[in-house]
Design an enzyme around this catalytic site. Structure first.
Site, PDB file in Angstrom:
ATOM      1  N   GLY A 187      36.275  44.889  38.773  1.00  0.00           N
ATOM      2  CA  GLY A 187      37.341  45.728  38.233  1.00  0.00           C
ATOM      3  C   GLY A 187      38.730  45.199  38.544  1.00  0.00           C
ATOM      4  O   GLY A 187      38.933  44.714  39.654  1.00  0.00           O
ATOM      5  N   PRO A 188      39.662  45.250  37.621  1.00  0.00           N
ATOM      6  CA  PRO A 188      39.590  45.798  36.258  1.00  0.00           C
ATOM      7  C   PRO A 188      39.083  44.826  35.193  1.00  0.00           C
ATOM      8  O   PRO A 188      39.174  45.128  34.011  1.00  0.00           O
ATOM      9  CB  PRO A 188      41.047  46.181  35.974  1.00  0.00           C
ATOM     10  CG  PRO A 188      41.845  45.179  36.748  1.00  0.00           C
ATOM     11  CD  PRO A 188      41.054  44.871  37.989  1.00  0.00           C
ATOM     12  N   GLY A 189      38.597  43.672  35.585  1.00  0.00           N
ATOM     13  CA  GLY A 189      37.930  42.818  34.596  1.00  0.00           C
ATOM     14  C   GLY A 189      38.705  41.593  34.164  1.00  0.00           C
ATOM     15  O   GLY A 189      38.295  40.908  33.230  1.00  0.00           O
ATOM     16  N   CYS A 213      32.821  41.813  42.187  1.00  0.00           N
ATOM     17  CA  CYS A 213      33.919  42.778  42.410  1.00  0.00           C
ATOM     18  C   CYS A 213      34.801  42.668  41.166  1.00  0.00           C
ATOM     19  O   CYS A 213      35.864  42.082  41.193  1.00  0.00           O
ATOM     20  CB  CYS A 213      34.722  42.403  43.645  1.00  0.00           C
ATOM     21  SG  CYS A 213      33.754  42.358  45.149  1.00  0.00           S
ATOM     22  N   ASP A 242      31.181  46.708  39.855  1.00  0.00           N
ATOM     23  CA  ASP A 242      32.275  47.246  40.672  1.00  0.00           C
ATOM     24  C   ASP A 242      31.833  48.583  41.267  1.00  0.00           C
ATOM     25  O   ASP A 242      31.160  49.376  40.609  1.00  0.00           O
ATOM     26  CB  ASP A 242      33.560  47.423  39.868  1.00  0.00           C
ATOM     27  CG  ASP A 242      34.785  47.450  40.785  1.00  0.00           C
ATOM     28  OD1 ASP A 242      35.473  46.417  40.911  1.00  0.00           O
ATOM     29  OD2 ASP A 242      35.031  48.505  41.424  1.00  0.00           O
ATOM     30  N   LYS A 290      39.210  38.603  35.696  1.00  0.00           N
ATOM     31  CA  LYS A 290      38.474  37.336  35.864  1.00  0.00           C
ATOM     32  C   LYS A 290      37.141  37.392  35.125  1.00  0.00           C
ATOM     33  O   LYS A 290      36.651  36.370  34.653  1.00  0.00           O
ATOM     34  CB  LYS A 290      38.295  37.025  37.353  1.00  0.00           C
ATOM     35  CG  LYS A 290      39.633  36.844  38.049  1.00  0.00           C
ATOM     36  CD  LYS A 290      39.518  36.422  39.480  1.00  0.00           C
ATOM     37  CE  LYS A 290      40.853  36.553  40.191  1.00  0.00           C
ATOM     38  NZ  LYS A 290      41.297  37.949  40.413  1.00  0.00           N
ATOM     39  N   ASP A 345      27.654  49.587  44.190  1.00  0.00           N
ATOM     40  CA  ASP A 345      28.149  48.804  45.315  1.00  0.00           C
ATOM     41  C   ASP A 345      27.605  47.376  45.174  1.00  0.00           C
ATOM     42  O   ASP A 345      26.403  47.182  45.022  1.00  0.00           O
ATOM     43  CB  ASP A 345      27.683  49.434  46.639  1.00  0.00           C
ATOM     44  CG  ASP A 345      28.388  48.775  47.822  1.00  0.00           C
ATOM     45  OD1 ASP A 345      28.281  47.541  47.969  1.00  0.00           O
ATOM     46  OD2 ASP A 345      29.049  49.491  48.584  1.00  0.00           O
ATOM     47  N   CYS A 355      43.401  37.747  46.729  1.00  0.00           N
ATOM     48  CA  CYS A 355      44.828  37.588  46.402  1.00  0.00           C
ATOM     49  C   CYS A 355      45.609  37.882  47.678  1.00  0.00           C
ATOM     50  O   CYS A 355      46.539  38.669  47.691  1.00  0.00           O
ATOM     51  CB  CYS A 355      45.269  38.448  45.231  1.00  0.00           C
ATOM     52  SG  CYS A 355      45.044  40.190  45.463  1.00  0.00           S
ATOM     53  N   ASP A 414      35.431  38.278  44.271  1.00  0.00           N
ATOM     54  CA  ASP A 414      36.891  38.452  44.362  1.00  0.00           C
ATOM     55  C   ASP A 414      37.118  39.737  45.167  1.00  0.00           C
ATOM     56  O   ASP A 414      37.380  40.800  44.609  1.00  0.00           O
ATOM     57  CB  ASP A 414      37.454  38.566  42.937  1.00  0.00           C
ATOM     58  CG  ASP A 414      38.969  38.572  42.895  1.00  0.00           C
ATOM     59  OD1 ASP A 414      39.596  37.987  43.795  1.00  0.00           O
ATOM     60  OD2 ASP A 414      39.529  39.163  41.949  1.00  0.00           O
TER      61      ASP A 414
HETATM   62  C1  LIG Z   1      40.559  42.294  44.029  1.00  0.00           C
HETATM   63  S1  LIG Z   1      39.837  43.510  43.071  1.00  0.00           S
HETATM   64  C2  LIG Z   1      38.998  42.555  41.862  1.00  0.00           C
HETATM   65  C3  LIG Z   1      39.883  42.087  40.746  1.00  0.00           C
HETATM   66  C4  LIG Z   1      39.093  41.547  39.575  1.00  0.00           C
HETATM   67  N1  LIG Z   1      38.212  40.478  39.975  1.00  0.00           N
HETATM   68  C5  LIG Z   1      39.984  41.060  38.457  1.00  0.00           C
HETATM   69  O1  LIG Z   1      40.284  39.857  38.396  1.00  0.00           O
HETATM   70  O2  LIG Z   1      40.388  41.868  37.613  1.00  0.00           O
HETATM   71  C6  LIG Z   1      38.520  44.061  44.073  1.00  0.00           C
HETATM   72  C7  LIG Z   1      37.580  45.033  43.407  1.00  0.00           C
HETATM   73  O3  LIG Z   1      36.485  45.222  44.295  1.00  0.00           O
HETATM   74  C8  LIG Z   1      36.005  46.525  44.119  1.00  0.00           C
HETATM   75  N2  LIG Z   1      35.159  46.835  45.284  1.00  0.00           N
HETATM   76  C9  LIG Z   1      35.509  47.258  46.504  1.00  0.00           C
HETATM   77  N3  LIG Z   1      34.419  47.376  47.301  1.00  0.00           N
HETATM   78  C10 LIG Z   1      33.360  46.988  46.552  1.00  0.00           C
HETATM   79  C11 LIG Z   1      31.983  46.877  46.793  1.00  0.00           C
HETATM   80  N4  LIG Z   1      31.440  47.190  47.977  1.00  0.00           N
HETATM   81  N5  LIG Z   1      31.197  46.450  45.785  1.00  0.00           N
HETATM   82  C12 LIG Z   1      31.716  46.127  44.576  1.00  0.00           C
HETATM   83  N6  LIG Z   1      33.009  46.238  44.298  1.00  0.00           N
HETATM   84  C13 LIG Z   1      33.833  46.634  45.267  1.00  0.00           C
HETATM   85  C14 LIG Z   1      37.238  47.356  43.954  1.00  0.00           C
HETATM   86  O4  LIG Z   1      36.939  48.558  43.285  1.00  0.00           O
HETATM   87  C15 LIG Z   1      38.131  46.418  43.128  1.00  0.00           C
HETATM   88  O5  LIG Z   1      37.991  46.717  41.772  1.00  0.00           O
END
Ligand SMILES: C[S@@+](CC[C@H](N)C(=O)[O-])C[C@H]1O[C@@H](n2cnc3c(N)ncnc32)[C@H](O)[C@@H]1O
EC number: 2.1.1.-
Length: 494
Positions: free
Chosen positions: A306-308, A304, A327, A310, A352, A423, A370
């Site tokens: 986005g936005p990158g 997961c 993402d 971690k 996904d 978070c 995440d």
């Molecule tokens: C908490 S944020 C991640 C923050 C990121 N790890 C960072 O540190 O910048 C959760 C992310 O999960 C993505 N997301 C939601 N459902 C998802 C899925 N089924 N598969 C992959 N990504 C997903 C969202 O688009 C979002 O970007």
């Protein structure tokens, strides 16, 4: 004055009103060029408050964009930021005061007008702005900037309400409003949080072995602006700290900015450092640090991404290994590409995560999950989030959080490590998810406090939280660790 639907229509119309750059023609400078009229911090703050209220805008995105567009900086930008964020955070308190003096429920006051009142209340009750200036300048915001229709009707109303607010001090208002209330009702007003968040956070504190008495401190920490923190990814942390701030207390790659704009830090401009909360740095570094059996060629996965943020930390520590960054959102996948532009070992994938993980079984040795969550751990940074989130959001996220963790485990090689992070400290997004999954999956819960102890040089007790199965997880807290409320479970694949 109007009902709620009128309020929406009228105020929506007001967005077409003249912005700060549209007022006046501005004078000429010494060279005879026309100068841009100086933007007014109160007008910008009011516009953001109104857009957050009416259009679900995010203050932490909209405000910086407006500051940049109007070239507002220095003390004006700082005042505008305090007015915007402070007003948003303490909305519950200000609304209670406004209802008291206007004899009208706040949902019957149109948004343009209500947000001017909130802005005025914040100046009177929380900022060192002289009462007469707070009142007259805020009335000016409405009379000069709102739709003429609204302005004509509302300036007198805003003036009357703000004048009455100045009749009592903050302490006197709190005393009057809290009289006869239960403890939680009082906290709702004094710390400006919705009741369900207060209950959830108390439950989270207790579930993680902390004292429920800490709740007030935690809620107050949400009302204290977070320090700007950088993660420095190219090993130049000491140099960056020397020039721009000081090394962070916990993260070995963090710098707390003590002055200046992060965008003006060379390493940030080059993509080798970025603004990132210390808690986020720590959970990503914990995955890097955790003991795993791996071959040099084994790739890592950020499911997961986005936005990158971690992903960048992982990429900086992966050496020659590939980091697949997945993402589900196309936009956020583009943000991952931009965030990781300084690294050539990242492969950003818009898919996904559940499908991607299932299509790549037993492939990765370090996997970060995440998950999308309520964000209740980041309320310091997202001042409107507490009003926008609903209890139903938590239940709605539970399924995808479990699916992502389960499929992440499938994608991990035997002996590899999965970091499940959120978070949010809400137990339904943290402990309950991990407890459910470890019962059914071939994983062992590792000792996350010990990993953080090695990483930070602090005793493991600093991170002592809950026990799950035979392992220990970590819940970071704004009032204890001065980080966002990140949760971390490290799972070793059998
Ligand atoms: C908490 S944020 C991640 C923050 C990121 N790890 C960072 O540190 O910048 C959760 C992310 O999960 C993505 N997301 C939601 N459902 C998802 C899925 N089924 N598969 C992959 N990504 C997903 C969202 O688009 C979002 O970007």
């Amino acid at each position: 004055m109007t009902d709620a639907s009128d309020r929406r229509n009228n105020s929506r119309g007001s967005r077409g009103g003249r912005g700060p750059g549209g007022r006046g023609r501005g004078g000429k400078n010494r060279l005879g060029h026309r100068e841009r009229p100086k933007a007014n911090p109160r007008v910008i703050a009011w516009e953001v408050l109104r857009d957050v209220d009416l259009n679900d805008a995010y203050a932490n995105l909209l405000l910086p964009a407006k500051l940049e567009r109007t070239r507002m900086s220095g003390p004006d930008a700082a005042m505008c930021t305090e007015m915007t964020y402070g007003t948003l955070r303490a909305r519950r308190f200000y609304d209670a005061v406004i209802e008291k003096v206007s004899d009208r429920p706040v949902d019957q006051i149109e948004a343009a007008v209500l947000n001017a009142m909130r802005l005025g209340a914040h100046q009177v009750l929380a900022m060192r702005v002289a009462d007469h200036a707070a009142v007259s300048e805020t009335v000016g915001v409405i009379s000069k900037n709102a739709d003429t229709k609204i302005a004509n009707r509302a300036a007198g109303f805003v003036n009357a309400v703000l004048r009455r607010i100045t009749e009592k001090s903050r302490e006197e208002w709190l005393e009057e409003l809290c009289e006869g209330l239960s403890d939680d009702e009082r906290l709702e007003i004094t710390t400006s949080h919705p009741a369900w968040i207060i209950r959830s956070l108390r439950q989270a504190l207790v579930a993680n072995g902390r004292n429920a008495e800490e709740l007030t401190q935690l809620l107050e920490a949400h009302n204290t602006p977070a320090r700007v923190c950088l993660s420095v990814l190219d090993g130049t942390r000491d140099q960056v700290a020397q020039k721009h701030g000081e090394p962070t207390e916990l993260s070995p790659i963090g710098v707390t900015l003590t002055h200046g704009d992060p965008a003006h830090v060379d390493a940030v401009a080059a993509g080798r450092a970025r603004v990132q909360d210390e808690g986020s740095q720590l959970v990503a570094l914990a995955l890097v640090e955790a003991e795993a059996s791996e071959d040099p060629a084994d790739p890592w996965l950020d499911l997961c991404a986005g936005p990158g943020g971690k992903t960048s930390v992982l990429a900086a520590h992966a050496g020659t290994k590939r980091v697949d960054a997945v993402d589900a959102s196309a936009h956020r996948t583009e943000l991952v590409k931009d965030s990781t532009r300084a690294f050539d070992n990242v492969q950003a994938v818009n898919e996904d995560g559940r499908d991607f993980a299932q299509a790549n079984p037993q492939t990765y040795t370090r996997v970060l999950v995440d998950v999308p969550c309520s964000g209740l751990g980041a309320l310091r940074r997202r001042p409107e989030a507490r009003w926008r989130r609903q209890p139903s959001d938590i239940g709605a996220l539970g399924g995808v959080q479990r699916d992502l963790l389960r499929t992440a485990i499938e994608a991990t090689k035997s002996g590899g490590v999965i970091a499940y992070t959120t978070c949010s400290p809400h137990v339904a997004e943290t402990l309950m998810v991990v407890e459910d999954i470890v019962k059914k999956q071939p994983v062992t819960v590792m000792d996350a406090p010990e990993v953080l102890a090695q990483l930070t040089g602090k005793p493991a007790e600093t991170f002592e939280s809950a026990t799950v199965a035979s392992g220990r997880v970590v819940q970071l807290w704004p009032h204890i660790h001065a980080t966002d409320g990140m949760f971390l479970a490290l799972l070793k694949k059998d």
